[in-house]
Write a protein that holds these residues in place. Structure first.
Motif, PDB file in Angstrom:
ATOM      1  N   LEU A 162      14.474  -4.143 -17.268  1.00 18.73           N
ATOM      2  CA  LEU A 162      14.482  -5.439 -16.599  1.00 18.73           C
ATOM      3  C   LEU A 162      13.598  -5.337 -15.365  1.00 18.73           C
ATOM      4  O   LEU A 162      13.873  -4.531 -14.470  1.00 18.73           O
ATOM      5  N   VAL A 163      12.535  -6.111 -15.337  1.00 21.45           N
ATOM      6  CA  VAL A 163      11.540  -6.033 -14.273  1.00 21.45           C
ATOM      7  C   VAL A 163      11.658  -7.251 -13.370  1.00 21.45           C
ATOM      8  O   VAL A 163      11.670  -8.388 -13.853  1.00 21.45           O
ATOM      9  N   GLN A 164      11.749  -6.988 -12.074  1.00 18.71           N
ATOM     10  CA  GLN A 164      11.729  -8.064 -11.084  1.00 18.71           C
ATOM     11  C   GLN A 164      10.401  -8.021 -10.354  1.00 18.71           C
ATOM     12  O   GLN A 164       9.878  -6.943 -10.032  1.00 18.71           O
ATOM     13  N   LEU A 165       9.867  -9.204 -10.090  1.00 19.94           N
ATOM     14  CA  LEU A 165       8.570  -9.313  -9.433  1.00 19.94           C
ATOM     15  C   LEU A 165       8.717  -9.459  -7.931  1.00 19.94           C
ATOM     16  O   LEU A 165       9.737  -9.936  -7.434  1.00 19.94           O
ATOM     17  N   THR A 166       7.666  -9.060  -7.226  1.00 22.15           N
ATOM     18  CA  THR A 166       7.636  -9.263  -5.774  1.00 22.15           C
ATOM     19  C   THR A 166       7.492 -10.748  -5.479  1.00 22.15           C
ATOM     20  O   THR A 166       8.170 -11.286  -4.634  1.00 22.15           O
ATOM     21  N   ARG A 167       6.571 -11.370  -6.205  1.00 19.74           N
ATOM     22  CA  ARG A 167       6.361 -12.819  -6.151  1.00 19.74           C
ATOM     23  C   ARG A 167       5.477 -13.179  -7.338  1.00 19.74           C
ATOM     24  O   ARG A 167       4.888 -12.319  -7.984  1.00 19.74           O
ATOM     25  N   HIS A 168       5.368 -14.443  -7.603  1.00 20.05           N
ATOM     26  CA  HIS A 168       4.646 -14.905  -8.796  1.00 20.05           C
ATOM     27  C   HIS A 168       3.194 -15.248  -8.461  1.00 20.05           C
ATOM     28  O   HIS A 168       2.749 -16.365  -8.658  1.00 20.05           O
ATOM     29  N   LEU A 189       0.177 -11.240 -11.635  1.00 16.52           N
ATOM     30  CA  LEU A 189       0.834 -11.457 -12.925  1.00 16.52           C
ATOM     31  C   LEU A 189      -0.131 -11.190 -14.074  1.00 16.52           C
ATOM     32  O   LEU A 189       0.245 -10.579 -15.075  1.00 16.52           O
ATOM     33  N   ALA A 190      -1.362 -11.618 -13.932  1.00 20.28           N
ATOM     34  CA  ALA A 190      -2.374 -11.386 -14.970  1.00 20.28           C
ATOM     35  C   ALA A 190      -2.594  -9.888 -15.171  1.00 20.28           C
ATOM     36  O   ALA A 190      -2.723  -9.418 -16.309  1.00 20.28           O
ATOM     37  N   GLU A 191      -2.611  -9.131 -14.078  1.00 21.29           N
ATOM     38  CA  GLU A 191      -2.774  -7.686 -14.186  1.00 21.29           C
ATOM     39  C   GLU A 191      -1.563  -7.054 -14.872  1.00 21.29           C
ATOM     40  O   GLU A 191      -1.709  -6.177 -15.734  1.00 21.29           O
ATOM     41  N   LEU A 192      -0.365  -7.490 -14.512  1.00 21.08           N
ATOM     42  CA  LEU A 192       0.856  -6.987 -15.147  1.00 21.08           C
ATOM     43  C   LEU A 192       0.815  -7.235 -16.656  1.00 21.08           C
ATOM     44  O   LEU A 192       1.056  -6.323 -17.448  1.00 21.08           O
ATOM     45  N   VAL A 193       0.495  -8.436 -17.059  1.00 25.27           N
ATOM     46  CA  VAL A 193       0.438  -8.780 -18.478  1.00 25.27           C
ATOM     47  C   VAL A 193      -0.629  -7.949 -19.189  1.00 25.27           C
ATOM     48  O   VAL A 193      -0.394  -7.423 -20.279  1.00 25.27           O
ATOM     49  N   ARG A 194      -1.775  -7.791 -18.569  1.00 25.48           N
ATOM     50  CA  ARG A 194      -2.862  -6.995 -19.167  1.00 25.48           C
ATOM     51  C   ARG A 194      -2.414  -5.557 -19.399  1.00 25.48           C
ATOM     52  O   ARG A 194      -2.611  -4.993 -20.472  1.00 25.48           O
ATOM     53  N   VAL A 195      -1.767  -4.950 -18.412  1.00 23.89           N
ATOM     54  CA  VAL A 195      -1.311  -3.564 -18.524  1.00 23.89           C
ATOM     55  C   VAL A 195      -0.232  -3.441 -19.599  1.00 23.89           C
ATOM     56  O   VAL A 195      -0.273  -2.530 -20.439  1.00 23.89           O
ATOM     57  N   ARG A 198       3.079   1.047  -9.853  1.00 27.67           N
ATOM     58  CA  ARG A 198       1.788   0.921  -9.158  1.00 27.67           C
ATOM     59  C   ARG A 198       1.224  -0.494  -9.240  1.00 27.67           C
ATOM     60  O   ARG A 198       0.210  -0.794  -8.612  1.00 27.67           O
ATOM     61  N   LEU A 199       1.871  -1.343 -10.009  1.00 24.55           N
ATOM     62  CA  LEU A 199       1.421  -2.720 -10.127  1.00 24.55           C
ATOM     63  C   LEU A 199       1.957  -3.535  -8.953  1.00 24.55           C
ATOM     64  O   LEU A 199       3.163  -3.536  -8.696  1.00 24.55           O
ATOM     65  N   PRO A 200       1.085  -4.236  -8.243  1.00 21.29           N
ATOM     66  CA  PRO A 200       1.533  -4.993  -7.067  1.00 21.29           C
ATOM     67  C   PRO A 200       2.584  -6.057  -7.369  1.00 21.29           C
ATOM     68  O   PRO A 200       3.385  -6.392  -6.502  1.00 21.29           O
ATOM     69  N   ALA A 201       2.608  -6.576  -8.575  1.00 20.35           N
ATOM     70  CA  ALA A 201       3.558  -7.634  -8.919  1.00 20.35           C
ATOM     71  C   ALA A 201       4.983  -7.113  -9.081  1.00 20.35           C
ATOM     72  O   ALA A 201       5.939  -7.875  -8.970  1.00 20.35           O
ATOM     73  N   VAL A 202       5.155  -5.809  -9.312  1.00 21.29           N
ATOM     74  CA  VAL A 202       6.477  -5.260  -9.635  1.00 21.29           C
ATOM     75  C   VAL A 202       7.235  -4.875  -8.370  1.00 21.29           C
ATOM     76  O   VAL A 202       6.785  -4.045  -7.586  1.00 21.29           O
ATOM     77  N   ALA A 203       8.412  -5.486  -8.199  1.00 20.65           N
ATOM     78  CA  ALA A 203       9.287  -5.140  -7.077  1.00 20.65           C
ATOM     79  C   ALA A 203      10.257  -4.044  -7.482  1.00 20.65           C
ATOM     80  O   ALA A 203      10.491  -3.102  -6.731  1.00 20.65           O
ATOM     81  N   SER A 204      10.830  -4.173  -8.696  1.00 21.67           N
ATOM     82  CA  SER A 204      11.806  -3.186  -9.143  1.00 21.67           C
ATOM     83  C   SER A 204      11.953  -3.246 -10.656  1.00 21.67           C
ATOM     84  O   SER A 204      11.536  -4.213 -11.295  1.00 21.67           O
ATOM     85  N   ALA A 205      12.570  -2.200 -11.182  1.00 19.60           N
ATOM     86  CA  ALA A 205      12.858  -2.139 -12.616  1.00 19.60           C
ATOM     87  C   ALA A 205      14.216  -1.498 -12.811  1.00 19.60           C
ATOM     88  O   ALA A 205      14.521  -0.478 -12.200  1.00 19.60           O
ATOM     89  N   GLN A 206      15.023  -2.109 -13.628  1.00 18.15           N
ATOM     90  CA  GLN A 206      16.335  -1.561 -13.977  1.00 18.15           C
ATOM     91  C   GLN A 206      16.269  -1.125 -15.435  1.00 18.15           C
ATOM     92  O   GLN A 206      15.890  -1.907 -16.307  1.00 18.15           O
ATOM     93  N   THR A 240      14.398 -16.042 -17.968  1.00 27.61           N
ATOM     94  CA  THR A 240      15.120 -16.640 -16.849  1.00 27.61           C
ATOM     95  C   THR A 240      16.217 -15.657 -16.459  1.00 27.61           C
ATOM     96  O   THR A 240      16.458 -14.675 -17.149  1.00 27.61           O
ATOM     97  N   GLY A 241      16.883 -15.933 -15.364  1.00 33.91           N
ATOM     98  CA  GLY A 241      17.962 -15.050 -14.919  1.00 33.91           C
ATOM     99  C   GLY A 241      17.491 -14.146 -13.798  1.00 33.91           C
ATOM    100  O   GLY A 241      16.480 -14.395 -13.154  1.00 33.91           O
ATOM    101  N   GLN A 242      18.206 -13.059 -13.582  1.00 31.35           N
ATOM    102  CA  GLN A 242      17.898 -12.169 -12.468  1.00 31.35           C
ATOM    103  C   GLN A 242      16.591 -11.417 -12.657  1.00 31.35           C
ATOM    104  O   GLN A 242      15.875 -11.166 -11.699  1.00 31.35           O
ATOM    105  N   ALA A 243      16.273 -11.048 -13.882  1.00 29.73           N
ATOM    106  CA  ALA A 243      15.021 -10.326 -14.136  1.00 29.73           C
ATOM    107  C   ALA A 243      13.951 -11.310 -14.580  1.00 29.73           C
ATOM    108  O   ALA A 243      14.230 -12.285 -15.278  1.00 29.73           O
ATOM    109  N   ASP A 244      12.717 -11.043 -14.161  1.00 28.13           N
ATOM    110  CA  ASP A 244      11.597 -11.893 -14.552  1.00 28.13           C
ATOM    111  C   ASP A 244      11.062 -11.532 -15.933  1.00 28.13           C
ATOM    112  O   ASP A 244      10.567 -12.385 -16.659  1.00 28.13           O
ATOM    113  N   TYR A 245      11.158 -10.242 -16.267  1.00 25.56           N
ATOM    114  CA  TYR A 245      10.679  -9.754 -17.557  1.00 25.56           C
ATOM    115  C   TYR A 245      11.688  -8.772 -18.143  1.00 25.56           C
ATOM    116  O   TYR A 245      12.321  -8.021 -17.413  1.00 25.56           O
ATOM    117  N   HIS A 246      11.802  -8.780 -19.452  1.00 26.36           N
ATOM    118  CA  HIS A 246      12.585  -7.794 -20.199  1.00 26.36           C
ATOM    119  C   HIS A 246      11.619  -7.085 -21.132  1.00 26.36           C
ATOM    120  O   HIS A 246      10.933  -7.739 -21.926  1.00 26.36           O
TER     121      HIS A 246
END
Length: 152
Positions: free
Chosen positions: A70-76, A81-87, A128-136, A101-107
């Motif tokens: 479960l990935v949470q973003l720093t901000r949208h 986001l384009a870099e995250l999707v590309r990677v 290392r991706l700037p968009a990623v705040a945390s991952a559970q 939707t919900g607490q995580a932005d991506y599963h």
């Protein structure tokens, strides 16, 4: 494209065994081989059949660590986001990824050889991706149902 019961039967049989011969498929659904071939071709052209493939057993090919991340973003931010999707799209270990939707932005559904290679992915790719705040990480303990194609 409207699907009838015979179409659904063709599609079910192809999903069970995509290597079934056209003659055998036609016989099982009660069609001529040429009519069956045209129907399958129409499914392919319409995008109903997206691709054919083999389903592998991950344990047998050395992929024993499976998790839902479960990935949470720093901000949208659109660029981040384009870099995250590309990677994510480039990484074969990421089997599936959903914006949710919900607490995580991506599963993400991931598959690795072991926890060490997963940790390397976290430290050297995901975090290392700037968009990623945390991952559970939710480790898969037991597979109840699997219907995914795996890239070893």
């Amino acid at each position: 494209m409207q699907l009838n019961n015979r179409d659904r039967r063709i599609l079910a049989l192809l999903q069970q065994d995509c290597r079934i011969s056209n003659a055998d498929l036609a016989q099982k659904v009660g069609m001529s081989a040429s009519a069956c071939w045209r129907r399958v071709r129409a499914f392919e052209e319409a995008g109903i059949i997206a691709r054919y493939g083999a389903v592998l057993n991950p344990d047998k090919v050395g992929l024993e660590f499976e998790a839902i991340v479960l990935v949470q973003l720093t901000r949208h931010d659109p660029d981040n986001l384009a870099e995250l999707v590309r990677v994510i799209e480039m990484r074969p270990e990421v089997l599936e990824c959903f914006a949710t939707t919900g607490q995580a932005d991506y599963h993400m559904h991931v598959l690795f050889a072991d926890i060490a290679t997963y940790n390397d992915f976290l430290e050297n790719v995901l975090f290392r991706l700037p968009a990623v705040a945390s991952a559970q990480t939710n480790v898969v303990l037991r597979k109840i149902k699997r219907a995914a194609v795996i890239s070893p």
